[in-house]
Write a protein that holds these residues in place. Structure first.
Motif, PDB file in Angstrom:
ATOM      1  N   GLY A 182      43.872  16.920 -14.868  1.00 24.66           N
ATOM      2  CA  GLY A 182      44.616  17.242 -13.123  1.00 24.66           C
ATOM      3  C   GLY A 182      43.830  17.861 -11.807  1.00 24.66           C
ATOM      4  O   GLY A 182      43.137  18.697 -12.683  1.00 24.66           O
ATOM      5  N   PRO A 183      44.507  17.403 -11.091  1.00 21.67           N
ATOM      6  CA  PRO A 183      44.108  18.789 -10.157  1.00 21.67           C
ATOM      7  C   PRO A 183      44.636  19.953 -10.098  1.00 21.67           C
ATOM      8  O   PRO A 183      45.460  20.163 -10.933  1.00 21.67           O
ATOM      9  CB  PRO A 183      44.518  17.944  -8.840  1.00 21.67           C
ATOM     10  CG  PRO A 183      45.598  17.424  -9.077  1.00 21.67           C
ATOM     11  CD  PRO A 183      45.048  17.594 -10.909  1.00 21.67           C
ATOM     12  N   GLY A 204      40.006  19.970 -26.522  1.00 23.16           N
ATOM     13  CA  GLY A 204      39.639  21.142 -26.458  1.00 23.16           C
ATOM     14  C   GLY A 204      38.537  21.753 -27.202  1.00 23.16           C
ATOM     15  O   GLY A 204      38.157  20.905 -27.941  1.00 23.16           O
ATOM     16  N   GLU A 205      38.123  22.866 -26.935  1.00 20.26           N
ATOM     17  CA  GLU A 205      36.793  22.895 -27.803  1.00 20.26           C
ATOM     18  C   GLU A 205      36.963  24.727 -28.382  1.00 20.26           C
ATOM     19  O   GLU A 205      36.450  24.735 -29.645  1.00 20.26           O
ATOM     20  CB  GLU A 205      35.587  22.665 -26.872  1.00 20.26           C
ATOM     21  CG  GLU A 205      34.954  20.927 -26.758  1.00 20.26           C
ATOM     22  CD  GLU A 205      34.983  21.166 -25.645  1.00 20.26           C
ATOM     23  OE1 GLU A 205      33.836  20.281 -25.440  1.00 20.26           O
ATOM     24  OE2 GLU A 205      33.942  21.936 -24.989  1.00 20.26           O
ATOM     25  N   MET A 206      37.529  25.609 -27.280  1.00 18.96           N
ATOM     26  CA  MET A 206      37.168  26.390 -28.589  1.00 18.96           C
ATOM     27  C   MET A 206      37.748  27.444 -28.741  1.00 18.96           C
ATOM     28  O   MET A 206      39.074  27.536 -28.382  1.00 18.96           O
ATOM     29  CB  MET A 206      36.926  27.612 -26.905  1.00 18.96           C
ATOM     30  CG  MET A 206      36.825  29.705 -27.135  1.00 18.96           C
ATOM     31  SD  MET A 206      36.617  30.709 -25.174  1.00 18.96           S
ATOM     32  CE  MET A 206      34.672  30.517 -25.212  1.00 18.96           C
ATOM     33  N   SER A 223      39.379  13.110 -17.073  1.00 19.01           N
ATOM     34  CA  SER A 223      38.644  13.556 -17.483  1.00 19.01           C
ATOM     35  C   SER A 223      38.761  15.357 -17.492  1.00 19.01           C
ATOM     36  O   SER A 223      39.510  15.855 -16.708  1.00 19.01           O
ATOM     37  CB  SER A 223      37.164  13.984 -16.297  1.00 19.01           C
ATOM     38  OG  SER A 223      36.866  12.186 -15.851  1.00 19.01           O
ATOM     39  N   PRO A 224      38.559  15.633 -19.081  1.00 19.10           N
ATOM     40  CA  PRO A 224      38.403  16.954 -18.787  1.00 19.10           C
ATOM     41  C   PRO A 224      37.965  18.583 -18.520  1.00 19.10           C
ATOM     42  O   PRO A 224      36.586  17.898 -17.439  1.00 19.10           O
ATOM     43  CB  PRO A 224      38.031  17.529 -20.710  1.00 19.10           C
ATOM     44  CG  PRO A 224      38.589  15.423 -21.603  1.00 19.10           C
ATOM     45  CD  PRO A 224      38.396  15.328 -20.562  1.00 19.10           C
ATOM     46  N   MET A 260      47.643  21.756 -23.298  1.00 18.04           N
ATOM     47  CA  MET A 260      46.962  20.784 -23.019  1.00 18.04           C
ATOM     48  C   MET A 260      46.725  19.929 -22.089  1.00 18.04           C
ATOM     49  O   MET A 260      45.745  20.096 -21.435  1.00 18.04           O
ATOM     50  CB  MET A 260      46.124  20.501 -24.473  1.00 18.04           C
ATOM     51  CG  MET A 260      45.608  20.858 -25.302  1.00 18.04           C
ATOM     52  SD  MET A 260      44.732  22.483 -25.223  1.00 18.04           S
ATOM     53  CE  MET A 260      43.100  21.106 -25.275  1.00 18.04           C
ATOM     54  N   THR A 261      47.765  19.863 -21.439  1.00 16.31           N
ATOM     55  CA  THR A 261      47.506  19.590 -19.891  1.00 16.31           C
ATOM     56  C   THR A 261      47.613  19.811 -19.307  1.00 16.31           C
ATOM     57  O   THR A 261      46.663  19.133 -18.120  1.00 16.31           O
ATOM     58  CB  THR A 261      49.363  19.598 -19.349  1.00 16.31           C
ATOM     59  OG1 THR A 261      50.404  20.269 -19.474  1.00 16.31           O
ATOM     60  CG2 THR A 261      50.621  18.512 -20.541  1.00 16.31           C
TER      61      THR A 261
END
Length: 284
Positions: free
Chosen positions: A266-267, A58-60, A10-11, A261-262
């Motif tokens: 992830g953690p 991505g959004e911003m 999840s992002p 964007m990776t």
């Protein structure tokens, strides 16, 4: 899919303290990279970059009238893509005329092809008192969603700190990277204390930092910790700080955008791992 795998895919999102809105923790800057004028080939290539950004969650997007044709190129790309609803549009007021605030906001909206900016910031504190007063009035009237201030290259932090204490702003934007951690001294603690979102600009130090680390092999211990590449490493270090809302690397290449964007999944490194990451980069 197991719950843990789903969560890690999840992002990573961050809450905007002042409004309760949330935003993906990796955004995109446009300084230099989107200043390509009307060249059709360059515009098409930037559209591909923006498409990859949205496809990865991505959004911003952050821009400014200072950045030449960047706002118009962003607007062209958004029109080509179809205006993704996930867009968090952030631009800036950059004029010494303190009475031209609303005019510049409207200009940015026209260039982007949108009805309302999610965030308008006073760029590098130019005529900041007059612009902040007008922007706060516009926020109150619902013309814009959030108000902020910006600085870069570590400039005018004392002024930034005073504004953060005394004005009801929603965001502050400043330079923050593994090569420039000055923001950790006062700006990030103040952002946490006063409920102000923090946007990290120049996360790759204008490209110099990532160019330097990419000349070195990616450490095995970092891969074992769940980091996948150097962009992931440098950006995850930043967004793991609890005061950071979003980091905004800039790129003109689709492959670099996908690498950036990776870091949105992830953690995140804990504090001991962040110290190891910082020590390793310091020694390169």
């Amino acid at each position: 899919m197991p719950r843990k795998a789903w969560a890690e895919n999840s992002p990573i999102r961050r809450r905007v303290p002042a409004s309760g809105a949330s935003v993906a923790a990796i955004g995109m800057g446009t300084w230099i990279t989107f200043n390509v004028g009307s060249d059709p080939e360059a515009r098409a290539q930037r559209t591909d970059v923006l498409r990859a950004f949205f496809e990865a969650g991505g959004e911003m997007i952050d821009s400014s009238p200072m950045y030449g044709s960047s706002e118009a190129v962003v607007g062209h790309a958004l029109d080509e893509i179809g205006g993704p609803p996930s867009l968090f549009a952030a631009s800036k007021v950059w004029t010494p005329d303190g009475n031209a605030t609303a005019e510049q906001v409207a200009q940015s909206e026209r260039r982007w092809g949108i009805d309302r900016m999610d965030l308008m910031q006073v760029h590098n504190l130019v005529a900041w008192e007059a612009h902040l007063e007008h922007l706060l009035e516009m926020r109150e009237a619902g013309r814009i969603r959030h108000v902020g201030i910006t600085t870069s290259h570590g400039r005018r932090h004392a002024d930034i700190e005073r504004i953060m204490r005394d004005w009801p702003i929603d965001f502050v934007q400043a330079s923050y990277s593994l090569a420039n951690r000055e923001a950790e001294r006062r700006l990030l603690p103040l952002a946490e204390e006063h409920g102000i979102g923090f946007i990290a600009n120049r996360p790759f130090q204008g490209g110099r930092l990532i160019d330097r680390v990419k000349r070195q092999p990616f450490p095995g211990w970092a891969a074992e910790a769940g980091l996948t590449n150097w962009a992931d490493y440098l950006l995850k270090f930043l967004i793991a700080h609890p005061a950071v809302t979003c980091a905004i690397p800039a790129t003109s290449r689709v492959d670099h955008m996908r690498e950036n964007m990776t870091a949105l999944r992830g953690p995140l490194p804990d504090e001991p791992l962040r110290r190891r990451m910082a020590d390793h980069v310091r020694g390169l």
